[in-house]
Design a protein around this motif. Sequence first.
Motif, PDB file in Angstrom:
ATOM      1  N   LEU A 170       0.843  -1.190   0.000  1.00 27.75           N
ATOM      2  CA  LEU A 170       0.000   0.000   0.000  1.00 27.75           C
ATOM      3  C   LEU A 170       0.883   1.246   0.000  1.00 27.75           C
ATOM      4  O   LEU A 170       1.832   1.331   0.776  1.00 27.75           O
ATOM      5  N   VAL A 224      -2.101  -4.952   5.787  1.00 24.22           N
ATOM      6  CA  VAL A 224      -3.440  -4.439   5.450  1.00 24.22           C
ATOM      7  C   VAL A 224      -4.325  -5.528   4.834  1.00 24.22           C
ATOM      8  O   VAL A 224      -5.282  -5.241   4.122  1.00 24.22           O
ATOM      9  N   SER A 225      -4.019  -6.775   5.170  1.00 21.42           N
ATOM     10  CA  SER A 225      -4.822  -7.877   4.632  1.00 21.42           C
ATOM     11  C   SER A 225      -6.218  -7.939   5.256  1.00 21.42           C
ATOM     12  O   SER A 225      -7.142  -8.497   4.670  1.00 21.42           O
ATOM     13  N   ASP A 251      -9.618  -5.887   6.564  1.00 20.05           N
ATOM     14  CA  ASP A 251     -10.293  -4.639   6.212  1.00 20.05           C
ATOM     15  C   ASP A 251     -10.136  -3.551   7.263  1.00 20.05           C
ATOM     16  O   ASP A 251      -9.988  -2.376   6.931  1.00 20.05           O
ATOM     17  N   VAL A 291       3.292   0.587   3.093  1.00 16.50           N
ATOM     18  CA  VAL A 291       2.838  -0.342   4.133  1.00 16.50           C
ATOM     19  C   VAL A 291       2.815  -1.737   3.526  1.00 16.50           C
ATOM     20  O   VAL A 291       2.203  -1.945   2.469  1.00 16.50           O
ATOM     21  N   ALA A 327      -7.593  -2.931   9.244  1.00 18.57           N
ATOM     22  CA  ALA A 327      -6.270  -2.309   9.113  1.00 18.57           C
ATOM     23  C   ALA A 327      -6.217  -1.419   7.877  1.00 18.57           C
ATOM     24  O   ALA A 327      -5.669  -0.310   7.921  1.00 18.57           O
ATOM     25  N   LEU A 328      -6.802  -1.876   6.778  1.00 21.02           N
ATOM     26  CA  LEU A 328      -6.839  -1.063   5.563  1.00 21.02           C
ATOM     27  C   LEU A 328      -7.636   0.214   5.808  1.00 21.02           C
ATOM     28  O   LEU A 328      -7.201   1.312   5.426  1.00 21.02           O
ATOM     29  N   ASP A 329      -8.769   0.090   6.467  1.00 21.30           N
ATOM     30  CA  ASP A 329      -9.592   1.269   6.777  1.00 21.30           C
ATOM     31  C   ASP A 329      -8.836   2.270   7.654  1.00 21.30           C
ATOM     32  O   ASP A 329      -8.974   3.483   7.473  1.00 21.30           O
ATOM     33  N   ASP A 330      -8.042   1.772   8.596  1.00 18.67           N
ATOM     34  CA  ASP A 330      -7.249   2.661   9.449  1.00 18.67           C
ATOM     35  C   ASP A 330      -6.256   3.471   8.619  1.00 18.67           C
ATOM     36  O   ASP A 330      -6.097   4.675   8.833  1.00 18.67           O
ATOM     37  N   TRP A 331      -5.583   2.818   7.672  1.00 22.26           N
ATOM     38  CA  TRP A 331      -4.628   3.526   6.829  1.00 22.26           C
ATOM     39  C   TRP A 331      -5.335   4.520   5.902  1.00 22.26           C
ATOM     40  O   TRP A 331      -4.849   5.640   5.692  1.00 22.26           O
TER      41      TRP A 331
END
Length: 109
Positions: free
Chosen positions: A47, A86-87, A89, A81, A91-95
């Motif tokens: 990412l 970020v696998s 959701d 990242v 964690a991805l949303d946090d980024w």
Amino acid sequence: MAYDEGLAHRLGDALGALPGVTAKKMFGGIAFLWNGNLLVGVMGDDLIARVGPDAQEDALAQPGARVFDFTGRPMKGWVIVDGGVVSEDEALDDWIARCRDFVEALPPK
């Protein structure tokens, strides 16, 4: 260079309801722009996160984050990242939220 199309799809889904988001191929991957400003992207399996210069130190302290030095010169306010981080959701949303905090303050292009 190929990029993780699954991660790109997840980003597209997560950003889909945000008005002014477009996708553009760059950095050998894909980037998502918000009102013309790069927000997040995918390069290889990782990412690309535009968090802004003031938030970079904190972002780099997070697991799997490293300096974005695509050209061999570190870019201020950007981090890479690890895709494994970020696998999930959440964690991805946090980024994405970190990036939105910075990019929403920028003027549209």
